[in-house]
Design a protein around this motif. Structure first.
Motif, PDB file in Angstrom:
ATOM      1  N   PHE A 240       0.829  -1.209   0.000  1.00  0.00           N
ATOM      2  CA  PHE A 240       0.000   0.000   0.000  1.00  0.00           C
ATOM      3  C   PHE A 240       0.865   1.261   0.000  1.00  0.00           C
ATOM      4  O   PHE A 240       0.632   2.194  -0.780  1.00  0.00           O
ATOM      5  N   LEU A 241       1.895   1.288   0.837  1.00  0.00           N
ATOM      6  CA  LEU A 241       2.720   2.494   0.960  1.00  0.00           C
ATOM      7  C   LEU A 241       3.564   2.763  -0.279  1.00  0.00           C
ATOM      8  O   LEU A 241       3.879   3.920  -0.561  1.00  0.00           O
ATOM      9  N   VAL A 242       3.959   1.727  -1.010  1.00  0.00           N
ATOM     10  CA  VAL A 242       4.746   1.967  -2.228  1.00  0.00           C
ATOM     11  C   VAL A 242       3.859   2.144  -3.453  1.00  0.00           C
ATOM     12  O   VAL A 242       4.351   2.480  -4.529  1.00  0.00           O
ATOM     13  N   SER A 243       2.556   1.934  -3.292  1.00  0.00           N
ATOM     14  CA  SER A 243       1.626   2.105  -4.408  1.00  0.00           C
ATOM     15  C   SER A 243       1.241   3.575  -4.562  1.00  0.00           C
ATOM     16  O   SER A 243       1.586   4.428  -3.733  1.00  0.00           O
ATOM     17  N   ALA A 244       0.488   3.853  -5.619  1.00  0.00           N
ATOM     18  CA  ALA A 244       0.004   5.220  -5.834  1.00  0.00           C
ATOM     19  C   ALA A 244      -0.893   5.679  -4.692  1.00  0.00           C
ATOM     20  O   ALA A 244      -0.992   6.873  -4.407  1.00  0.00           O
ATOM     21  N   ALA A 245      -1.546   4.734  -4.015  1.00  0.00           N
ATOM     22  CA  ALA A 245      -2.420   5.099  -2.892  1.00  0.00           C
ATOM     23  C   ALA A 245      -1.641   5.737  -1.758  1.00  0.00           C
ATOM     24  O   ALA A 245      -2.197   6.508  -0.974  1.00  0.00           O
ATOM     25  N   GLY A 246      -0.357   5.450  -1.668  1.00  0.00           N
ATOM     26  CA  GLY A 246       0.460   6.004  -0.591  1.00  0.00           C
ATOM     27  C   GLY A 246       1.245   7.232  -0.978  1.00  0.00           C
ATOM     28  O   GLY A 246       2.138   7.664  -0.230  1.00  0.00           O
ATOM     29  N   ARG A 247       0.922   7.848  -2.094  1.00  0.00           N
ATOM     30  CA  ARG A 247       1.772   8.914  -2.636  1.00  0.00           C
ATOM     31  C   ARG A 247       1.828  10.158  -1.755  1.00  0.00           C
ATOM     32  O   ARG A 247       2.771  10.952  -1.872  1.00  0.00           O
ATOM     33  N   ASN A 248       0.854  10.351  -0.873  1.00  0.00           N
ATOM     34  CA  ASN A 248       0.868  11.522   0.009  1.00  0.00           C
ATOM     35  C   ASN A 248       0.981  11.138   1.481  1.00  0.00           C
ATOM     36  O   ASN A 248       0.661  11.937   2.364  1.00  0.00           O
ATOM     37  N   ILE A 249       1.458   9.938   1.744  1.00  0.00           N
ATOM     38  CA  ILE A 249       1.643   9.497   3.123  1.00  0.00           C
ATOM     39  C   ILE A 249       3.130   9.514   3.444  1.00  0.00           C
ATOM     40  O   ILE A 249       3.921   8.815   2.803  1.00  0.00           O
TER      41      ILE A 249
END
Length: 263
Positions: A240-249
């Motif tokens: 999740f964190l390396v995916s696009a979903a994690g781009r602002n985390i």
């Protein structure tokens, strides 16, 4: 705007280094990243674990290396540049449980070894990885801390001290590297099923003179969900964190622990 399927996908051929990636939590992370299409390189200290990894993932890179050794890290990153051609993400997973005992019983050598592997090892890997991630235009660093990184942990002070240090490293690097489009986060696993946790519970049970089952139940009673987590739960959070979903985390300490209430 990203479509939902794009949001949860990782970039094709994402280049990732996973330390201690041939066994335990690291192996679960590596397996899932490969399944999602990433190009993965792992390091580990066990030849047998590395052999198993190579057999299952012949196209991935694998290096025998100790993260606390500066010479090993120089050699590891030379191999990473050769196999991956660069780097988009680093998963600082390597760590040890450290000793169980009172502060007067813990040897300075065990203290140093625990911090060398659990904290200095993350510094050394990140030191070498950041220039490669900057050259790639940005990416992610994921540091494995622990629920012990937000609680005091009696009789396991070296481990807790190292994992608190990982939180400080994470938050500092998130600020430092954010302008270079590098996201830095920490994952805090709790009581993870597996041989390491079995050993920790067994050592504590022997120290207190209680049966293993009673000690295990004491640990479970301190978790809101009353269950251990699995290595796959941690691996899913990494993806999740390396995916696009994690781009602002970035700069976050993310518990994957069923909500540990105390240690």
């Amino acid at each position: 705007m990203l479509h939902l399927t794009e949001t949860f996908a990782i970039a094709p051929q994402l280049r990732v280094l996973v330390t201690a990636g041939a066994s335990g939590i690291g192996r679960a992370i590596s397996d899932l990243l490969v399944a999602c299409g990433a190009k993965v390189h792992v390091c580990d200290v066990s030849d047998s674990f590395l052999d198993d990894f190579r057999k299952d993932h012949p196209s991935a890179g694998a290096t025998r290396a100790d993260v606390s050794s500066e010479a090993d890290m120089e050699r590891l990153f030379a191999e990473v540049r050769g196999t991956l051609g660069g780097l988009d993400a680093l998963v600082n997973n390597a760590g040890i449980a450290g000793p169980t005992g009172g502060i007067e019983e813990i040897s300075p050598a065990d203290w140093r070894r625990t911090l060398d592997i659990c904290l200095t090892g993350q510094f050394l890997c990140t030191h070498h990885a950041v220039p490669l991630i900057k050259a790639a235009g940005g990416g992610a660093v994921i540091n494995l801390s622990s629920a012990a990184g937000r609680f005091g942990y009696a009789f396991r002070t070296p481990y807790a001290a190292a994992k608190w240090g990982v939180i400080g490293l994470t938050q500092s690097l998130a600020k430092e590297l954010g302008p270079d489009n590098i996201r830095v986060n920490a994952i805090l696993p709790g009581i993870v099923e597996g041989p390491r946790m079995t050993g920790v519970i067994d050592a504590r049970a022997k120290q207190l003179g209680v049966p293993y089952a009673e000690m295990e139940q004491t640990y479970l009673d301190r978790i809101s969900l009353r269950r251990m987590v699995k290595a796959d739960d941690v691996a899913a959070t990494v993806v999740f964190l390396v995916s696009a979903a994690g781009r602002n985390i970035s700069g976050q300490s993310i518990g994957v622990d069923g909500n540990v209430e105390a240690l």
